[in-house]
Design a protein around this motif. Structure first.
Motif, PDB file in Angstrom:
ATOM      1  N   ALA A  19      -4.387  14.811  24.870  1.00 31.89           N
ATOM      2  CA  ALA A  19      -5.217  13.887  24.283  1.00 31.89           C
ATOM      3  C   ALA A  19      -5.801  14.258  22.988  1.00 31.89           C
ATOM      4  O   ALA A  19      -6.052  13.771  22.257  1.00 31.89           O
ATOM      5  CB  ALA A  19      -6.105  13.610  25.451  1.00 31.89           C
ATOM      6  N   HIS A  20      -6.208  15.798  23.041  1.00 30.02           N
ATOM      7  CA  HIS A  20      -6.795  16.342  21.802  1.00 30.02           C
ATOM      8  C   HIS A  20      -5.799  16.290  20.771  1.00 30.02           C
ATOM      9  O   HIS A  20      -6.109  16.102  19.755  1.00 30.02           O
ATOM     10  CB  HIS A  20      -7.307  17.726  22.190  1.00 30.02           C
ATOM     11  N   MET A  27      -3.598   8.831  27.513  1.00 31.60           N
ATOM     12  CA  MET A  27      -4.941   8.740  26.940  1.00 31.60           C
ATOM     13  C   MET A  27      -5.593   7.915  28.021  1.00 31.60           C
ATOM     14  O   MET A  27      -6.897   8.059  28.027  1.00 31.60           O
ATOM     15  CB  MET A  27      -4.611   7.692  25.504  1.00 31.60           C
ATOM     16  N   MET A  46      -8.994   3.857  18.688  1.00 29.06           N
ATOM     17  CA  MET A  46      -8.073   4.983  18.150  1.00 29.06           C
ATOM     18  C   MET A  46      -6.743   4.422  17.542  1.00 29.06           C
ATOM     19  O   MET A  46      -6.444   5.343  16.717  1.00 29.06           O
ATOM     20  CB  MET A  46      -7.977   5.714  19.148  1.00 29.06           C
ATOM     21  N   PRO A  96     -14.237   7.553  20.193  1.00 35.67           N
ATOM     22  CA  PRO A  96     -13.148   6.740  20.001  1.00 35.67           C
ATOM     23  C   PRO A  96     -12.620   6.127  21.041  1.00 35.67           C
ATOM     24  O   PRO A  96     -13.276   6.527  22.491  1.00 35.67           O
ATOM     25  CB  PRO A  96     -11.994   7.823  19.676  1.00 35.67           C
ATOM     26  N   LYS A 148      -5.120  12.678  19.631  1.00 34.24           N
ATOM     27  CA  LYS A 148      -6.162  12.228  18.492  1.00 34.24           C
ATOM     28  C   LYS A 148      -6.016  12.795  17.273  1.00 34.24           C
ATOM     29  O   LYS A 148      -6.352  12.252  16.107  1.00 34.24           O
ATOM     30  CB  LYS A 148      -7.574  12.438  19.353  1.00 34.24           C
ATOM     31  N   SER A 149      -5.913  14.284  17.229  1.00 31.18           N
ATOM     32  CA  SER A 149      -5.787  14.883  16.005  1.00 31.18           C
ATOM     33  C   SER A 149      -4.690  14.517  15.214  1.00 31.18           C
ATOM     34  O   SER A 149      -4.754  14.312  13.868  1.00 31.18           O
ATOM     35  CB  SER A 149      -5.259  16.302  16.226  1.00 31.18           C
ATOM     36  N   LEU A 173      -9.479   3.381  23.032  1.00 28.01           N
ATOM     37  CA  LEU A 173      -8.074   3.193  23.081  1.00 28.01           C
ATOM     38  C   LEU A 173      -7.849   1.596  22.605  1.00 28.01           C
ATOM     39  O   LEU A 173      -8.148   1.006  23.581  1.00 28.01           O
ATOM     40  CB  LEU A 173      -7.245   3.423  24.223  1.00 28.01           C
ATOM     41  N   LEU A 196      -5.703  10.866  13.764  1.00 34.01           N
ATOM     42  CA  LEU A 196      -7.050  10.664  12.671  1.00 34.01           C
ATOM     43  C   LEU A 196      -6.329  10.503  11.387  1.00 34.01           C
ATOM     44  O   LEU A 196      -5.543  11.226  10.728  1.00 34.01           O
ATOM     45  CB  LEU A 196      -7.710  11.968  12.850  1.00 34.01           C
TER      46      LEU A 196
END
Length: 660
Positions: free
Chosen positions: A439-440, A605, A636, A589, A443-444, A591, A447
Motif C-alpha cells: 500500500a505504501h 488497498m 487516492m 487518502p 500510494k507513493s 480509495l 501521488l
C-alpha cells in the motif's frame, strides 16, 4: 567523521565486566533455557532410551551450536551491524537498496520470528514449572503458567529497568547451575564425550530409524541465535562474543551431563525430563525456582525484542502505525500496548491448546527455521556489498542453505502435530506486513507532485490578499515529497481551491526515514523569505517521530539565528511580540470508487484501509497537538470521467407554448 566512526567501533567492540553481565541477562535468555527441553524432545517422553540416539543426538547438538550459533551468528552475522544495531530489519535496512524484492524475505523473516516469539514464553515457562510434578505428581501446572505469563505481560507497561538489573546475576547463577549439574554426571561417564565426533551425528541421520526427522528436535538448541543478533545493540559485539564462550561451555556441559545420565538409563523408557534428573532430590525445589526465573528472563527478552521489531517495522512501513510508549529512559526500550496484548493472547491460546511443554515442542522451531533462512539470504547480500569474494559467499550459501534447509524439512514433520499453529500466525503477520508495504508503494506511485518554486508567486499573492479572511498565521503541511523543490498536488489544491487558505508563512514538513537507526537531522530550505519554507527531518528507523517537539526546536534555532520572524502579523499582537498561531494540515487518502487500479492492487488497498481503522491517525503518530490540526480527506485514485452519453432535455419556454 572518520575519528567518530573509529570511536564508535572501538566502543562497540569493547569488552567490560559490566557489559558481559548485561549480555548474560539480555542476550541469552532463549538459547540459555533450551536445555530444559532439547534432550527430552530428542528422546521423546515415554520412548525407550537408546545409546545410538543419545550419542548421535548429542553430536548433532554440538555441531549445530558450533556451525549455526557460533560460526554463522557470533562470528559472521554480528559483523552486519547497522550503526551498532542488529536484527532482521536492521539487516534489511543495510541491503534494501541492492534489490527492490528484498522486502519480501524481510517480511517473511520478521513475521516468522514474531510467530515463534509467541510460543517461546509458554514452552520455556511450562518446561520449568512442570518440574514440580517430580515433587507433586498431581499438580495442575496450567494455572501457574498462565499466572506467571500474565504477570509478566502486565509488568511491561512499567518498563523493565529495575528488573533488568537482576537479569545478569540471575542468568550467571543459571549458567553456573547448568555447568555444575552437567559436570557432576559427566565425570561419572566421561565416555559420553565421544559424541564430539561428527561420525555419531552422521550415523544417527543416515542409519537410525527416522533419524533425519530428529533434526526437528535438535534444532531447538539453536532457536535463540536469531534473538542474539536482534539484541546486538544492547551490549555490543565484543561483549557478546566473549560471553558466548562462557555460555556455550555451560550449555554443552549440561547437554553432555544429560547425555551421561541418559546413557545410564539405556533400554528404559524416558519417564521425566532428563534436565531435572541431574538434580539431587534436596535441590529440586531451588532448581525449579531458578529454572522458572531463567524462563521468565527468556520470555522478557523475547517480548522486548518483539516490541523493538515492530517499532522498526512501523518506521519501515511494514506495520500499521501503533501507539508507542517509552516507560523508562533506557535507550531503545519501548512498550507497544497493542503488541503486548496480542502476544499475551497468543501465549494464553498456546498454553490452553497444547497444555504440555512436550506438545508445544511440536509447534516450536518450524517458523524460526524460515527466519534463519531469510537471514542467510540477506546476509549473503550484505557480504556481497562488503566486497567479499564470490566463492566465499557461494560457500556460505551452500553450507547454510543446505543446513537450514535440512532443519526446515525435518521441522515440516511437526506441521500436523502443532507446527501449523506457528505457520498460521506467521502467515497472518506476513499478510499484514505485505499489505502495508505494498500500500505504501502504491500510494507513493500514485501521488502527483508539482514544482514548489513555480507556486511561490501564487502563494505570495494569496498571502497578501486582504480580501480573503486569514486561515492562520503559520500553515504547516505534512508532505510526502522528499525533493526540496517538489510538493504534492493535493497540498496546492488544498491551499487554492479548498478554502482558499490564506496564511502569512507556508511551511512544508517532510519526514525521511533513514537506514541508520538513531540519526536525528534536519535541513531547511527557505524558498521565499518570510513566505515559503520547507523542512526535511532525516530520522533513523528507531527514532520516535515526535514532530511537534522537533518542529519547536527547529523554530527556536532559526529564530535565534534571525532566519525567520514567527511573531504574529496581526498589528495588535505584533506590537506585543506574541508568537503567531500554527495550524497543521494532514492529508488522509481514501480509495475513490472511480479508480482504475488492477484487481490485486484494489484488494491490497481495501485491506489496507480496513486495517487502518484500527491504527493511529497521522496526528497521533506525529504527536501533533489536537487543537492545531486539520485533517483533509483526499481521493487516492480518480480516473478520467468516461463519456456518459447524457442528453439535455430542455423545458419549453412560455413564449414557445402555443394555445390550441
Amino acid at each position: 567523521m572518520t575519528g567518530h566512526s573509529h570511536s564508535h567501533q572501538s566502543d562497540f567492540n569493547k569488552v567490560s565486566a559490566a557489559g558481559l553481565l548485561i549480555a548474560l541477562g539480555i542476550i541469552y535468555g532463549d538459547i540459555g533455557t533450551s536445555p530444559l527441553y532439547v534432550m527430552k524432545a530428542i528422546v521423546g517422553e515415554g520412548h525407550q532410551i537408546q545409546a545410538p540416539l543419545i550419542l548421535g543426538g548429542l553430536s548433532c547438538v554440538f555441531w549445530t551450536i558450533t556451525l549455526q550459533t557460533t560460526v554463522k551468528y557470533v562470528i559472521l552475522t554480528l559483523r552486519a551491524d547497522n550503526n551498532g544495531e542488529g536484527g532482521i530489519f536492521a539487516l534489511y535496512a543495510l541491503v534494501r537498496k541492492r534489490a527492490t524484492w528484498l522486502y519480501i524475505p524481510a517480511i517473511i523473516g520478521g513475521s516468522t520470528l514474531l510467530a515463534d516469539g509467541i510460543i517461546t514464553p509458554p514452552i520455556s515457562v511450562a518446561s520449568a514449572i512442570e518440574g514440580l510434578r517430580i515433587l507433586y505428581p498431581s499438580i495442575d501446572t496450567i494455572p501457574i503458567i498462565l499466572a506467571i505469563l500474565s504477570g509478566l505481560f502486565l509488568l511491561q507497561a512499567f518498563g523493565t529497568k529495575t528488573v533488568g538489573r537482576l537479569f545478569g546475576p540471575l542468568m550467571l547463577l543459571w549458567f553456573g547451575m547448568l555447568a555444575v549439574l552437567g559436570i557432576t554426571h559427566l565425570i561419572k561417564m566421561p565416555q559420553v564425550l565421544s559424541a564430539l565426533n561428527p561420525y555419531y551425528a552422521w550415523q544417527l541421520l543416515t542409519q537410525y530409524p527416522d533419524g533425519f526427522w530428529i533434526l526437528g528436535a535438535v534444532f531447538l538448541c539453536t532457536t535463540g541465535a536469531e534473538a542474539l543478533y536482534s539484541d546486538l545493540g544492547h551490549c555490543g559485539r565484543g561483549n557478546i562474543r566473549v560471553s558466548w564462550v562462557f555460555v556455550k561451555s555451560c550449555l554443552l556441559l549440561n547437554y553432555f551431563g544429560q547425555g551421561a545420565w541418559l546413557l545410564s538409563q539405556v533400554n528404559q523408557p524416558l519417564t521425566h525430563n532428563p534436565f531435572y534428573a541431574l538434580m539431587p532430590e534436596w535441590f529440586l525445589l531451588p532448581g525449579i525456582c531458578i529454572a522458572t526465573l531463567a524462563a521468565i528472563i527468556a520470555s522478557q527478552a523475547l517480548i522486548s525484542g518483539s516490541f523493538t521489531l515492530i517499532g522498526e517495522a512501523m518506521r519501515l512501513s511494514f506495520w500499521p502505525q501503533s501507539l508507542v510508549r517509552y516507560p523508562t529512559e533506557v535507550r531503545g526500550q519501548l512498550y507497544i500496548p497493542s503488541i503486548n496484548w496480542l502476544l499475551w493472547t497468543g501465549c494464553v491460546v498456546v498454553v490452553l491448546y497444547f497444555r504440555e511443554s512436550s506438545s508445544m515442542e511440536a509447534a516450536y522451531g518450524l517458523a524460526i527455521t524460515v527466519t534463519m533462512l531469510v537471514t542467510t539470504i540477506l546476509l549473503s547480500c550484505y557480504l556481497y556489498s562488503q566486497k567479499f569474494p564470490i566463492w566465499v559467499i557461494g560457500l556460505f550459501l551452500l553450507v547454510y542453505l543446505s543446513l537450514e534447509g535440512s532443519f526446515l524439512i525435518a521441522n515440516l514433520d511437526k506441521f500436523p502435530h502443532g507446527g501449523w499453529v506457528s505457520v498460521a500466525i506467521g502467515l497472518i503477520l506476513a499478510s499484514i506486513m505485505y499489505i502495508f508495504i505494498r500500500a505504501h508503494q502504491i500510494k507513493s506511485r500514485l501521488l502527483e507532485f508539482v514544482s514548489l518554486p513555480e507556486q511561490i508567486p501564487g502563494l505570495r499573492e494569496l498571502s497578501n490578499d486582504i480580501t480573503i479572511p486569514k486561515y492562520g498565521t503559520h500553515l504547516v503541511f505534512m508532505t510526502a515529497a522528499g525533493s526540496e523543490d517538489r510538493i504534492e498536488k493535493n497540498a496546492i489544491e488544498s491551499i487554492f481551491l479548498h478554502g482558499p487558505k490564506r496564511a502569512d508563512i507556508y511551511w512544508f514538513i517532510h519526514v525521511e526515514t533513514l537506514d541508520e537507526p538513531y540519526t536525528k537531522e534536519y535541513k531547511i530550505n527557505v524558498l521565499a523569505a518570510e513566505d515559503v519554507i520547507k523542512i526535511t527531518f532525516r530520522l533513523g528507523f528507531r527514532v520516535e517521530p515526535t514532530i511537534n517537539l522537533f518542529f519547536r526546536q527547529v523554530l527556536e534555532d532559526i529564530v535565534q539565528k534571525k532566519e525567520v520572524d514567527i511573531i504574529s502579523r496581526y498589528e495588535s499582537l505584533h506590537n506585543k511580540k506574541v508568537t503567531g498561531d500554527f495550524t497543521f494540515i494532514i492529508f488522509e487518502p481514501f480509495l475513490s470508487y472511480d479508480n482504475d487500479l488492477p484487481l490485486m492492487e484494489q484488494v491490497v488497498m481495501k485491506g489496507y484501509f480496513f486495517l487502518k481503522q484500527f491504527t493511529l491517525s497521522k496526528q497521533r503518530w506525529f504527536q501533533l497537538e489536537a487543537n492545531r490540526v486539520t485533517v483533509e480527506k483526499v481521493p487516492m485514485v480518480i480516473r478520467p470521467l468516461p463519456e456518459m452519453d447524457l442528453v439535455r432535455v430542455e423545458e419549453p419556454t412560455p413564449e414557445k407554448i402555443t394555445t390550441h
